[in-house]
Scaffold this active site. Structure first.
Site, PDB file in Angstrom:
ATOM      1  N   ARG A 235     -10.515  -1.470  14.164  1.00  0.00           N
ATOM      2  CA  ARG A 235      -9.282  -1.820  14.809  1.00  0.00           C
ATOM      3  C   ARG A 235      -9.581  -2.388  16.051  1.00  0.00           C
ATOM      4  NH1 ARG A 235      -4.913   2.676  13.959  1.00  0.00           N
ATOM      5  NH2 ARG A 235      -4.054   1.394  12.419  1.00  0.00           N
TER       6      ARG A 235
ATOM      7  N   GLU B  56      -9.887  -3.351   4.720  1.00  0.00           N
ATOM      8  CA  GLU B  56      -8.686  -3.233   3.729  1.00  0.00           C
ATOM      9  C   GLU B  56      -9.137  -3.193   2.240  1.00  0.00           C
ATOM     10  OE1 GLU B  56      -5.495  -3.001   4.109  1.00  0.00           O
ATOM     11  OE2 GLU B  56      -5.725  -3.116   6.356  1.00  0.00           O
TER      12      GLU B  56
ATOM     13  N   GLN C 223      -7.493   2.593  -2.455  1.00  0.00           N
ATOM     14  CA  GLN C 223      -7.742   3.868  -3.235  1.00  0.00           C
ATOM     15  C   GLN C 223      -8.457   4.826  -2.640  1.00  0.00           C
ATOM     16  OE1 GLN C 223      -6.017   3.724  -6.421  1.00  0.00           O
ATOM     17  NE2 GLN C 223      -6.034   1.511  -6.916  1.00  0.00           N
ATOM     18  N   THR C 224      -9.048   4.613  -1.492  1.00  0.00           N
ATOM     19  CA  THR C 224      -9.885   5.614  -0.807  1.00  0.00           C
ATOM     20  C   THR C 224      -9.332   6.157   0.679  1.00  0.00           C
ATOM     21  OG1 THR C 224     -11.453   4.191  -1.792  1.00  0.00           O
ATOM     22  CG2 THR C 224     -12.528   5.835  -0.247  1.00  0.00           C
TER      23      THR C 224
ATOM     24  N   LEU D   5     -17.541   5.109  -2.982  1.00  0.00           N
ATOM     25  CA  LEU D   5     -16.274   4.391  -2.758  1.00  0.00           C
ATOM     26  C   LEU D   5     -15.432   4.334  -4.010  1.00  0.00           C
ATOM     27  CD1 LEU D   5     -16.774   2.026   0.148  1.00  0.00           C
ATOM     28  CD2 LEU D   5     -15.509   4.071   0.392  1.00  0.00           C
ATOM     29  N   GLY D   6     -16.446   4.071  -4.977  1.00  0.00           N
ATOM     30  CA  GLY D   6     -15.748   3.860  -6.467  1.00  0.00           C
ATOM     31  C   GLY D   6     -15.192   2.480  -6.734  1.00  0.00           C
TER      32      GLY D   6
ATOM     33  N   CYS E  23       8.972  11.584  13.511  1.00  0.00           N
ATOM     34  CA  CYS E  23       9.219  10.069  12.999  1.00  0.00           C
ATOM     35  C   CYS E  23      10.083   9.246  13.981  1.00  0.00           C
ATOM     36  CB  CYS E  23       9.601   9.893  11.708  1.00  0.00           C
ATOM     37  SG  CYS E  23       9.904   8.249  10.928  1.00  0.00           S
TER      38      CYS E  23
END
Ligand code: SF4
Length: 350
Positions: free
Chosen positions: A23, A35, A40-41, A78-79, A202
């Protein structure tokens, strides 16, 4: 939703954003890599892998030159290994056609290998402040909740509707970079996907339809996902006194081109295991049942029985898709996380 709410969201982000290694580094490579890793992780799993990856491959040019085994090793855990292969494929294009840099516009980014609309939007906005949306599951969920959209969240028409609702806001704001990261942060920390969102904290709660009407069980709505196909496998961990036998998977399909412990897509009993081992050209001395395990892919589950088969010293391998590795060598070798149970069983990792 009013533009003042969008400004409120951006201010909330600026005050509450977490420090993450990718960041505010002003490096487009960091945005791209993070990104792709985050698909999915979970963030917690990505942070150490990102740091290691950047240490070993600090530039896009380094990534393009990295050999495949090293790349798989860096990606291990990480797959979804096709993401790593696409990263390298894309790095090759960037070195050849863009002087080793990422282009700065959505329309150029979207044509690169492995970069879809979400990633192109994320890179263009976060790294280059282009006024484009980056719509992922977080944004779909938040907007569906705010506007009370009860259609299937995964349908193309709902996604188009949400994009059309958001685009006008991007015309007037100065910092699409902050807005897109604000959606991500809000989705990861407040408007949570599972369980109750933290609506009291929020910044958009005053105009949220779902919060006002307490419709958390109904929105976002998803058609039931198709159930996953289950494949029953038998894993054969074949070893002589010093080495393990590994097998290279086919070049297409699940875990393409990666090495695995030898396996068949059916359940075998001990006698059948021994017959299979002999058929592969090994002479079995001892067989031992290992723990069973399960691995879940997106559309597939492997339910695995496993055996260790101790064989006489292996002199040669007849088939080039098989290789031999010592335990020491396996410590630095990428074995897919589908085999985590056996990697841990043999203490091949810390
Ligand atoms: S008020 Fe609650 S449901 Fe609505 S956007 Fe915020 S966190 Fe999500």
């Amino acid at each position: 939703m009013k533009i003042s709410s969008i400004e409120k969201l951006i201010n909330w982000y600026k005050k509450n954003k977490r420090e993450l290694p990718w960041r505010d580094t002003n490096n487009p490579y960091d945005v791209w890599l993070s990104e792709i890793m985050l698909q999915q992780t979970r963030i917690e799993a990505v942070i150490p892998k990102f740091l290691l990856f950047k240490k070993e491959l600090p530039t896009i040019e380094d990534l393009s030159k990295c050999d495949d085994d090293h790349l798989m090793r860096l990606w291990e855990g990480l797959g979804y290994y096709s993401r790593a292969r696409n990263l390298k494929k894309c790095a090759n294009v960037l070195v050849k056609e863009y002087d080793g840099k990422l282009p700065s516009t959505y329309h150029e980014l979207i044509h690169l290998p492995g970069i879809g609309p979400y990633t192109a939007g994320a890179i263009a906005s976060i790294a280059f402040n282009e006024k484009v949306t980056a719509i992922d599951g977080n944004v779909l969920r938040i907007i569906a909740r705010i506007y009370g959209i009860k259609d299937d969240i995964l349908s193309t028409s709902t996604k188009t509707k949400i994009k059309e609702l958001l685009e006008p806001f991007y015309v007037s704001i100065k910092s699409p970079k902050d807005l897109n990261q604000a959606w991500m942060e809000l989705g990861q920390r407040i408007c949570l996907p599972n369980g109750l969102p933290e609506c009291k904290k929020c910044p958009l709660n005053k105009e949220c339809y779902t919060y006002k009407n307490q419709l958390f069980d109904e929105i976002p709505y998803r058609h039931a996902l198709k159930s996953r196909k289950v494949i029953h496998r038998t894993i054969l961990i074949i070893r002589d006194h010093t080495r393990f036998v590994l097998h290279k998977r086919p070049s297409s399909g699940v875990l393409a081109n990666l090495y695995e412990f030898v396996g068949v897509d059916e359940i075998l009993n001990r006698k059948e295991v021994l017959e299979k081992v002999e058929a592969l050209g090994f002479s079995a001395n001892h067989i031992k049942k290992l723990p069973s395990s399960k691995h879940i892919f997106t559309h597939l589950e492997w339910h695995m029985d496993a055996y260790e088969i101790q064989v006489s010293q292996i002199k040669e391998l007849k088939d080039s898709s098989y290789i031999l590795k010592t335990k020491k060598e396996l410590e630095n070798f990428a074995i897919p996380s589908a085999f985590k149970t056996y990697v841990e069983y043999y203490a091949l990792r810390d």
